[in-house]
Design a protein around this motif. Sequence first.
Motif, PDB file in Angstrom:
ATOM      1  N   ILE A 109       6.084   3.147   0.470  1.00 54.30           N
ATOM      2  CA  ILE A 109       5.204   2.227   1.181  1.00 54.30           C
ATOM      3  C   ILE A 109       4.621   2.892   2.427  1.00 54.30           C
ATOM      4  O   ILE A 109       5.340   3.496   3.214  1.00 54.30           O
ATOM      5  CB  ILE A 109       5.957   0.944   1.595  1.00 54.30           C
ATOM      6  N   PRO A 136       0.846  -1.198   0.000  1.00 52.68           N
ATOM      7  CA  PRO A 136       0.000   0.000   0.000  1.00 52.68           C
ATOM      8  C   PRO A 136       0.881   1.248   0.000  1.00 52.68           C
ATOM      9  O   PRO A 136       2.000   1.214   0.515  1.00 52.68           O
ATOM     10  CB  PRO A 136      -0.784  -0.121   1.313  1.00 52.68           C
ATOM     11  N   GLY A 137       0.379   2.321  -0.592  1.00 50.77           N
ATOM     12  CA  GLY A 137       1.159   3.553  -0.588  1.00 50.77           C
ATOM     13  C   GLY A 137       1.048   4.267  -1.916  1.00 50.77           C
ATOM     14  O   GLY A 137       0.405   3.775  -2.852  1.00 50.77           O
ATOM     15  N   ARG A 138       1.651   5.432  -1.966  1.00 51.60           N
ATOM     16  CA  ARG A 138       1.603   6.224  -3.199  1.00 51.60           C
ATOM     17  C   ARG A 138       2.990   6.619  -3.652  1.00 51.60           C
ATOM     18  O   ARG A 138       3.903   6.727  -2.848  1.00 51.60           O
ATOM     19  CB  ARG A 138       0.761   7.485  -2.969  1.00 51.60           C
TER      20      ARG A 138
END
Lengths: 318, 523
Positions: free
Chosen positions: B111, B105-107
Amino acid sequence: MLADIITPDLFAAALRMATPLALAAIGGTICERSGVVNIALEGIMLCGAFAGVAVTLATGNPWLGIVAAVLAGVAISAIHAFTSINLRSDQVVSGTAINILALGVTGFLMEIMYGHPGTTDSINTIRSVFRFESNADGGFVSTVWHWINGIFLSHTPIVYMAIIIAFVAQWAMYNTRWGLRLRALGEHPRAVDTVGVSVLKGRWVAVLMSGALAGLAGANLTLEQVGSFTENMTNGRGFIALAANIFGRWTPLGSYSASLLFGFADALQIKLQIFRGQIDIPPQFFLMLPYVLTVVVLAGVVGRSIGPAAVGKPYEKK
Amino acid sequence: MPLLELREITKAFPGVLANDRVSMRLERGEIVALLGENGAGKSTLMNVAYGLLTADSGEIRVDDQPVKIKSPRQAIDLGIGMVHQHFMLVEPLTVTENIVLGREPGRYGIIDFATARQRVREISERYGLKVDPDAKIMDLSVGMQQRVEILKALYQGARVLILDEPTAVLTPQEVTELFRVVRSLVDEGLSAVFITHKLEEVVAIADRILVMRDGAVVGETTPGDTDEIGLARMMVGRDVVLRIEKGASTCGEAVLTVADVHVLDDRSLEAVKGISFSVCGGEILAIAGVDGNGQRELVESIVGLRRPSSGTITLKDKDITRANARASIEAGVSHIPEDRHRRGLVLEFDLAENIILGDHRTPPAAKNGIMHPKAIAELARKRIADYDIRTPSEHVHADNLSGGNQQKVVVAREIGRDPDLLVAAQPTRGLDVGAIEFVHKQIIRERDAGKAVLLVSLELEEVLSLADRILVIYEGQIVKEFVDADADAETLGYYMTGGGGSKFASDGSNVQAIETPPTGGNE
């Protein structure tokens, strides 16, 4: 005499000497974390050093030289990536072959391009980024300023780049998707494969990155430090960088710190040579210093460090 | 509507048809067991379903839609998760890092570890799979690691969980726990495929059983419609004796005597803390225990691979305490090692060479230091015939044989030497029922020939089936002795896990005050 040896420029020299080692060592860290041994750092660095000088001599622009050095590093490391990742050949053999190849190719190109072996014409080295005035006379404040200016603010661009790269790489290795996958790759590539991430691609990227960094290390040597290219001028730095990577326990900041130690040994040996009349030790002993340090470090004085579990093992899809 | 359906899957490897038009379907909320001997094609079929292998022909359907699965990524996207026999976990990384690997998950490539940890916690709570998200894999027990594998599949959104030989590495307690977990997952609406060659597990866990043999499905049944004997027959293709019949033992003179032996392990910690026992001719003495309680070090000290730090080991009045492996063989000790790949065989050598290992200095294999290839080949052919080793010739490399046949080579060499004492360490590890039967028969035959047999095993069934006498080892000490008739799995398991208390436990916490073993009832 001690005051003559322990000066700001001793530490500045340490930082300078550490830079090519650190860049290559961080390259080695990234490469080995992905599971590929990169013993070719030495040869890649040499190619970068040559390409940097050649392009600068041709264009008169050292910045283009830096770009060329990086690209040359990437190109040479692509050979290593192809043989060790795609052909799954022995990575140490591949790396050794590249080292020999680099020595031959740079020497050969010198003959063709400049008509003689040995050393190329000189270029104007890239100048330091800052130029502040300072001197050691006077009060406490100006002395402190003199030391800070001397040690930290007297450097060329790649020296600062190396520091930034060390921090950024360290952060990225532990905080980004790339970093997590990189760390997993060198430990258990099949685990990475089974969650649907390409081992091939991950390793290729890592090897090319190490090539870029080693190429940049070469650029630092010729374009910022020496100002010309001499055959085999890397003189084992690629191998010391590998030692720094191990000493730094396969982390970018560790690699940088270890390189600082080696850089300091190098700076000290140069400094001591200046005083050779006053110290009753043959200068050859000072020259040995960085190498002795390497052996001592690798012999495990710092404790046994354990590298990535799958390093050196070619990955074969089932 | 089946959740996952495989139709007419065919997959050939050079020389082997691993799957021959195999079909199976899996309904929602169902546990299907794929039962078969090693090499029957179970794992191949599931590797096709998980995209690790591509079938030569056949169709895969998910939710009644035909799909192409060319990589694990596609399988994961379709909701198929797999727990591999050899864990796909990165040891130095944390539980969370392992679980989110590949789907972090993350952008912008950064992470979001807070979210990652949170999701791991959510899934682990929802399915009752407790685990510390920040623990490193290498600090976890094998059972815990497997739990992380299951969590990983769930995190990736698995609706179908393929478990490849999941119990091979687990202790009996961990197996019970795994069954509970799988059952509760299925109650939550997941489906599971359970690959195994262990009959009792199939009966315990499966809703439906698919039996495979030689790359094809040879039968389908349910636990209610069959029993272990029937399953074994289907699996092997003939009647198999699961629990070997043996006559009463006739105990002769003591062959092996171990007196107050202490042995250090590789880290120089005391692994065997003063063990004494003796084995007489015509007797099978079994050492039962959970892995890592000093069995390995004890066996190594008896067969001359490790020197005891104190105590004496005697073989028929001869002191072999300080014997090395060669002296040990010459004294009359044979050893079936627990790891046939690392110690039992030289995989790169051919069968003939493997069969004379250890006897390669003496006639008929060699005379005056020169080897006799003809005599060796002849001996090898004799052993191959006597021990029913399935191989084209004696010149085939050991690594080209199946596990069962490899073990037959080891057994042929060690028993063929005609020893006074046979030390068999986990002699059937990883073997299927047919091969287990063979090895067990050979061991009993040695006993009946008046030889002393020391059996070390983690498998309770094996211990109970073969032993005339059982010693339970716990933390380097013998904590209990059973004579064949008065042992049962329940009581053995109780003592094996420290239920009897340890006299010299290194710290007080290990000493339990319970005096009487439990009577019946599963946990």
